[in-house]
Design a protein around this motif. Structure first.
Motif, PDB file in Angstrom:
ATOM      1  N   VAL A 173       0.857  -1.189   0.000  1.00 25.01           N
ATOM      2  CA  VAL A 173       0.000   0.000   0.000  1.00 25.01           C
ATOM      3  C   VAL A 173       0.894   1.241   0.000  1.00 25.01           C
ATOM      4  O   VAL A 173       1.825   1.340   0.807  1.00 25.01           O
ATOM      5  CB  VAL A 173      -0.928   0.017   1.228  1.00 25.01           C
ATOM      6  CG1 VAL A 173      -1.704   1.336   1.303  1.00 25.01           C
ATOM      7  CG2 VAL A 173      -1.883  -1.165   1.198  1.00 25.01           C
ATOM      8  N   VAL A 174       0.601   2.174  -0.898  1.00 22.81           N
ATOM      9  CA  VAL A 174       1.328   3.439  -0.985  1.00 22.81           C
ATOM     10  C   VAL A 174       0.304   4.565  -0.870  1.00 22.81           C
ATOM     11  O   VAL A 174      -0.583   4.686  -1.716  1.00 22.81           O
ATOM     12  CB  VAL A 174       2.109   3.551  -2.306  1.00 22.81           C
ATOM     13  CG1 VAL A 174       2.851   4.884  -2.379  1.00 22.81           C
ATOM     14  CG2 VAL A 174       3.079   2.390  -2.464  1.00 22.81           C
ATOM     15  N   ILE A 175       0.408   5.368   0.180  1.00 25.01           N
ATOM     16  CA  ILE A 175      -0.517   6.490   0.401  1.00 25.01           C
ATOM     17  C   ILE A 175       0.226   7.765   0.036  1.00 25.01           C
ATOM     18  O   ILE A 175       1.059   8.255   0.800  1.00 25.01           O
ATOM     19  CB  ILE A 175      -1.014   6.527   1.857  1.00 25.01           C
ATOM     20  CG1 ILE A 175      -1.635   5.184   2.250  1.00 25.01           C
ATOM     21  CG2 ILE A 175      -2.024   7.655   2.044  1.00 25.01           C
ATOM     22  CD1 ILE A 175      -2.005   5.082   3.723  1.00 25.01           C
ATOM     23  N   ASN A 176      -0.055   8.295  -1.130  1.00 27.10           N
ATOM     24  CA  ASN A 176       0.704   9.413  -1.684  1.00 27.10           C
ATOM     25  C   ASN A 176      -0.205  10.300  -2.539  1.00 27.10           C
ATOM     26  O   ASN A 176      -0.696   9.840  -3.557  1.00 27.10           O
ATOM     27  CB  ASN A 176       1.856   8.890  -2.547  1.00 27.10           C
ATOM     28  CG  ASN A 176       2.623  10.005  -3.231  1.00 27.10           C
ATOM     29  OD1 ASN A 176       2.946  11.006  -2.610  1.00 27.10           O
ATOM     30  ND2 ASN A 176       2.898   9.834  -4.513  1.00 27.10           N
ATOM     31  N   PRO A 177      -0.439  11.544  -2.087  1.00 25.62           N
ATOM     32  CA  PRO A 177       0.033  12.221  -0.883  1.00 25.62           C
ATOM     33  C   PRO A 177      -0.447  11.515   0.388  1.00 25.62           C
ATOM     34  O   PRO A 177      -1.476  10.861   0.374  1.00 25.62           O
ATOM     35  CB  PRO A 177      -0.568  13.618  -0.991  1.00 25.62           C
ATOM     36  CG  PRO A 177      -0.800  13.819  -2.458  1.00 25.62           C
ATOM     37  CD  PRO A 177      -1.188  12.473  -2.959  1.00 25.62           C
ATOM     38  N   ASN A 178       0.339  11.705   1.437  1.00 25.24           N
ATOM     39  CA  ASN A 178       0.133  10.886   2.622  1.00 25.24           C
ATOM     40  C   ASN A 178      -0.764  11.550   3.655  1.00 25.24           C
ATOM     41  O   ASN A 178      -0.668  12.743   3.919  1.00 25.24           O
ATOM     42  CB  ASN A 178       1.483  10.554   3.267  1.00 25.24           C
ATOM     43  CG  ASN A 178       1.351   9.574   4.403  1.00 25.24           C
ATOM     44  OD1 ASN A 178       1.231   9.949   5.560  1.00 25.24           O
ATOM     45  ND2 ASN A 178       1.349   8.295   4.064  1.00 25.24           N
ATOM     46  N   ASN A 179      -1.630  10.773   4.213  1.00 24.27           N
ATOM     47  CA  ASN A 179      -2.383  11.086   5.423  1.00 24.27           C
ATOM     48  C   ASN A 179      -1.879  10.097   6.470  1.00 24.27           C
ATOM     49  O   ASN A 179      -1.954   8.886   6.228  1.00 24.27           O
ATOM     50  CB  ASN A 179      -3.874  10.874   5.171  1.00 24.27           C
ATOM     51  CG  ASN A 179      -4.742  11.023   6.405  1.00 24.27           C
ATOM     52  OD1 ASN A 179      -4.285  11.450   7.455  1.00 24.27           O
ATOM     53  ND2 ASN A 179      -6.006  10.643   6.279  1.00 24.27           N
ATOM     54  N   PRO A 180      -1.273  10.557   7.570  1.00 24.86           N
ATOM     55  CA  PRO A 180      -1.435  11.859   8.214  1.00 24.86           C
ATOM     56  C   PRO A 180      -0.298  12.865   8.033  1.00 24.86           C
ATOM     57  O   PRO A 180      -0.372  13.955   8.588  1.00 24.86           O
ATOM     58  CB  PRO A 180      -1.503  11.461   9.687  1.00 24.86           C
ATOM     59  CG  PRO A 180      -0.527  10.319   9.792  1.00 24.86           C
ATOM     60  CD  PRO A 180      -0.695   9.555   8.512  1.00 24.86           C
ATOM     61  N   THR A 181       0.777  12.532   7.293  1.00 28.25           N
ATOM     62  CA  THR A 181       1.974  13.370   7.350  1.00 28.25           C
ATOM     63  C   THR A 181       1.981  14.514   6.355  1.00 28.25           C
ATOM     64  O   THR A 181       2.756  15.458   6.502  1.00 28.25           O
ATOM     65  CB  THR A 181       3.235  12.519   7.100  1.00 28.25           C
ATOM     66  OG1 THR A 181       3.206  12.032   5.748  1.00 28.25           O
ATOM     67  CG2 THR A 181       3.313  11.350   8.077  1.00 28.25           C
ATOM     68  N   GLY A 182       1.160  14.430   5.298  1.00 29.63           N
ATOM     69  CA  GLY A 182       1.198  15.440   4.251  1.00 29.63           C
ATOM     70  C   GLY A 182       2.383  15.309   3.321  1.00 29.63           C
ATOM     71  O   GLY A 182       2.665  16.217   2.525  1.00 29.63           O
ATOM     72  N   ALA A 183       3.093  14.185   3.359  1.00 28.82           N
ATOM     73  CA  ALA A 183       4.259  13.975   2.500  1.00 28.82           C
ATOM     74  C   ALA A 183       3.828  13.702   1.057  1.00 28.82           C
ATOM     75  O   ALA A 183       2.761  13.147   0.801  1.00 28.82           O
ATOM     76  CB  ALA A 183       5.091  12.804   3.016  1.00 28.82           C
ATOM     77  N   ILE A 184       4.702  14.098   0.129  1.00 27.86           N
ATOM     78  CA  ILE A 184       4.563  13.743  -1.284  1.00 27.86           C
ATOM     79  C   ILE A 184       5.841  13.013  -1.671  1.00 27.86           C
ATOM     80  O   ILE A 184       6.950  13.498  -1.431  1.00 27.86           O
ATOM     81  CB  ILE A 184       4.365  14.984  -2.166  1.00 27.86           C
ATOM     82  CG1 ILE A 184       3.093  15.728  -1.764  1.00 27.86           C
ATOM     83  CG2 ILE A 184       4.299  14.589  -3.644  1.00 27.86           C
ATOM     84  CD1 ILE A 184       2.902  17.049  -2.489  1.00 27.86           C
ATOM     85  N   TYR A 185       5.705  11.859  -2.297  1.00 30.38           N
ATOM     86  CA  TYR A 185       6.868  11.028  -2.591  1.00 30.38           C
ATOM     87  C   TYR A 185       7.503  11.403  -3.925  1.00 30.38           C
ATOM     88  O   TYR A 185       6.808  11.717  -4.896  1.00 30.38           O
ATOM     89  CB  TYR A 185       6.475   9.553  -2.597  1.00 30.38           C
ATOM     90  CG  TYR A 185       5.884   9.059  -1.290  1.00 30.38           C
ATOM     91  CD1 TYR A 185       6.123   9.728  -0.086  1.00 30.38           C
ATOM     92  CD2 TYR A 185       5.076   7.930  -1.258  1.00 30.38           C
ATOM     93  CE1 TYR A 185       5.580   9.283   1.098  1.00 30.38           C
ATOM     94  CE2 TYR A 185       4.524   7.476  -0.071  1.00 30.38           C
ATOM     95  CZ  TYR A 185       4.780   8.149   1.108  1.00 30.38           C
ATOM     96  OH  TYR A 185       4.232   7.708   2.284  1.00 30.38           O
ATOM     97  N   SER A 186       8.819  11.332  -3.966  1.00 33.08           N
ATOM     98  CA  SER A 186       9.567  11.671  -5.171  1.00 33.08           C
ATOM     99  C   SER A 186       9.426  10.567  -6.225  1.00 33.08           C
ATOM    100  O   SER A 186       9.069   9.426  -5.923  1.00 33.08           O
ATOM    101  CB  SER A 186      11.050  11.850  -4.841  1.00 33.08           C
ATOM    102  OG  SER A 186      11.623  10.587  -4.484  1.00 33.08           O
ATOM    103  N   LYS A 187       9.735  10.933  -7.444  1.00 34.10           N
ATOM    104  CA  LYS A 187       9.706   9.947  -8.532  1.00 34.10           C
ATOM    105  C   LYS A 187      10.680   8.813  -8.252  1.00 34.10           C
ATOM    106  O   LYS A 187      10.385   7.640  -8.538  1.00 34.10           O
ATOM    107  CB  LYS A 187      10.041  10.630  -9.857  1.00 34.10           C
ATOM    108  CG  LYS A 187       9.933   9.706 -11.068  1.00 34.10           C
ATOM    109  CD  LYS A 187      10.167  10.469 -12.362  1.00 34.10           C
ATOM    110  CE  LYS A 187      10.002   9.560 -13.576  1.00 34.10           C
ATOM    111  NZ  LYS A 187      10.206  10.299 -14.850  1.00 34.10           N
ATOM    112  N   GLU A 188      11.830   9.135  -7.689  1.00 37.41           N
ATOM    113  CA  GLU A 188      12.838   8.113  -7.409  1.00 37.41           C
ATOM    114  C   GLU A 188      12.316   7.079  -6.412  1.00 37.41           C
ATOM    115  O   GLU A 188      12.505   5.862  -6.594  1.00 37.41           O
ATOM    116  CB  GLU A 188      14.113   8.763  -6.868  1.00 37.41           C
ATOM    117  CG  GLU A 188      14.880   9.602  -7.865  1.00 37.41           C
ATOM    118  CD  GLU A 188      14.197  10.925  -8.230  1.00 37.41           C
ATOM    119  OE1 GLU A 188      14.460  11.443  -9.332  1.00 37.41           O
ATOM    120  OE2 GLU A 188      13.382  11.418  -7.404  1.00 37.41           O
ATOM    121  N   VAL A 189      11.644   7.545  -5.361  1.00 36.88           N
ATOM    122  CA  VAL A 189      11.081   6.630  -4.372  1.00 36.88           C
ATOM    123  C   VAL A 189       9.990   5.770  -4.999  1.00 36.88           C
ATOM    124  O   VAL A 189       9.935   4.547  -4.789  1.00 36.88           O
ATOM    125  CB  VAL A 189      10.530   7.419  -3.165  1.00 36.88           C
ATOM    126  CG1 VAL A 189       9.620   6.550  -2.301  1.00 36.88           C
ATOM    127  CG2 VAL A 189      11.676   7.967  -2.319  1.00 36.88           C
TER     128      VAL A 189
END
Length: 418
Positions: A173-189
């Motif tokens: 499971v990939v939550i992106n943008p993330n709840n609860p942190t508000g993170a956005i994952y890079s293309k590399e990740v």
């Protein structure tokens, strides 16, 4: 009579966003207390209205919405979703690959029920949106949490993810943008997660419900756009980007090598048919929403209401001694960290309950998002700025009392001074 007990399947299911502390808040309200609620991203109750054209389109189509639709949804909605996938760079999506649902929540549970047998494992981020963990457990699976790294702006710890793959692992499971942190994952990740899934024959579940709620001109990359072979189920909907939580208009899209999951797709079709169809009036909002003016951009732009409230809440929170927070790039939440020396908390649910009782403000503890330490909590920054100032001011007073009473650093400084 013998008491009738709940199903044993629910023993490992937890959803603390609406859990015991909320029940305490409701009892307090019944007693006449006024509670400031910073616990849930229910945008409509904070004065964020859906775009008017969405409302009007639903009203116009109510006379067409009394019958069941196709189990996967009405043609216009699914066609609009298919076109949106093309805009996001997701290849190979046909109309039959699109399923509408009563919000993303229903589709998450449906997708897990169709996949999992007893003991099958699903890798879920920590912290996570807790419905994912609950849905895996409810579907007889075992949620296994891979860590996200706060020191790296909450990006997934890929080494930890790899270490937790076993022969029983079925999906990531990939939550992106993330709840609860508000993170956005890079293309590399995202590319690395795709590579890991390819190597181990795993399905990717991509929760992208906040994909338009981007601050500081950030860009979002759909996980499914990075491969044409890895099977990816992408989830999205109108609840957040279009301020339409109550319309229950969500969708999921299957992409990648569909031949590899033909039997799984039969399971999705079966469960989709069993619930007959998603809410039809809500489906009529989808085409207009996706094709219309994207007013969310005004709210998240510099000077927009959501951007202002994020900036204010983040500054007020991080001005409190011993509180740090990675500034969210997306979504509606802060996920602050408490210095464990200044705030030696053992039970974070009791901590937020005590705060509620003393200051009449409702938060959610970090463990409610499957974070393993009692040192985080989530704050919703949806209320107007004056309410945020009042609520976070009360938090600052409560934390000052707490660290003066319990903080090891404070005790040591006081002892040294004496």
């Amino acid at each position: 009579m013998k008491p009738i007990l709940k199903s044993l399947k629910l023993n490992d299911v937890c959803y603390d966003i609406r859990g015991p502390v909320l029940e305490l808040a409701q009892r307090m309200e019944e007693e006449g207390h006024k509670i400031i609620k910073l616990n849930i991203g229910n945008v409509g109750v904070f004065g964020f209205d859906p775009p008017e054209e969405i409302q009007l389109d639903m009203i116009r189509n109510l006379s067409n919405a009394s019958a069941y639709s196709d189990s996967k949804g009405i043609f216009a909605a699914r066609k609009a979703i298919m076109q949106y996938c093309q805009e996001k760079g997701i290849q190979g999506v046909a109309l039959d690959d699109v399923y509408t649902g009563n919000g993303v929540s229903e589709l998450i549970v449906l997708s897990m029920n169709a996949l999992l047998n007893d003991g099958d494992e699903v890798l879920v981020p920590a912290p996570d949106y807790p419905l994912w963990t609950a849905a895996v457990s409810l579907s007889s699976g075992t949620p296994v949490h891979y860590l996200c790294d706060e020191s790296q702006d909450w990006a997934p710890d890929l080494n930890d993810l790899r270490k937790k793959i076993t022969p029983r692992t079925k999906a990531i499971v990939v939550i992106n943008p993330n709840n609860p942190t508000g993170a956005i994952y890079s293309k590399e990740v995202l590319l690395e997660i795709t590579k890991i899934a390819r190597e181990h024959g795993l399905i990717l579940f991509a929760d992208e419900i906040y994909d338009k709620m981007l601050y500081d001109a950030e860009k979002h990359i759909s996980l499914a756009s990075l491969s044409t072979d890895v099977v990816t189920i992408t989830f999205n909907g109108l609840s957040k980007n279009y301020r339409s939580c109550g319309y229950r208009a969500g969708w999921m899209v299957v992409s990648g090598d569909k031949e590899m999951v033909r039997d799984y797709i039969e399971g999705l079709n079966m469960l989709s048919s069993m619930r007959l169809c998603a809410n039809v009036p809500g489906q009529y909002a989808i085409q207009t929403a996706l094709g219309g003016y994207q007013s969310i951009n005004d709210l998240v732009a510099e000077g927009g209401r959501l951007a202002r409230q994020r900036d204010l809440a983040w500054k007020l929170i991080t001005d409190i001694p011993g509180v740090t927070c990675v500034k969210p790039k997306s979504a509606l939440y802060l996920f602050p960290k408490l210095d464990s020396e200044m705030y030696p908390i053992e039970d974070d649910q009791q901590f937020v309950a005590d705060f509620l009782k003393e200051e009449k403000v409702l938060l959610v503890q970090g463990s409610g998002f499957n974070w393993g330490k009692p040192d985080h909590f989530r704050v919703v920054f949806l209320p107007h700025e004056d309410v945020l100032k009042e609520a976070i001011g009360r938090l600052a007073r409560f934390l000052e009392r707490y660290r003066n009473k319990h903080g090891r650093k404070a005790s040591a400084v006081a002892a040294k001074a004496s």
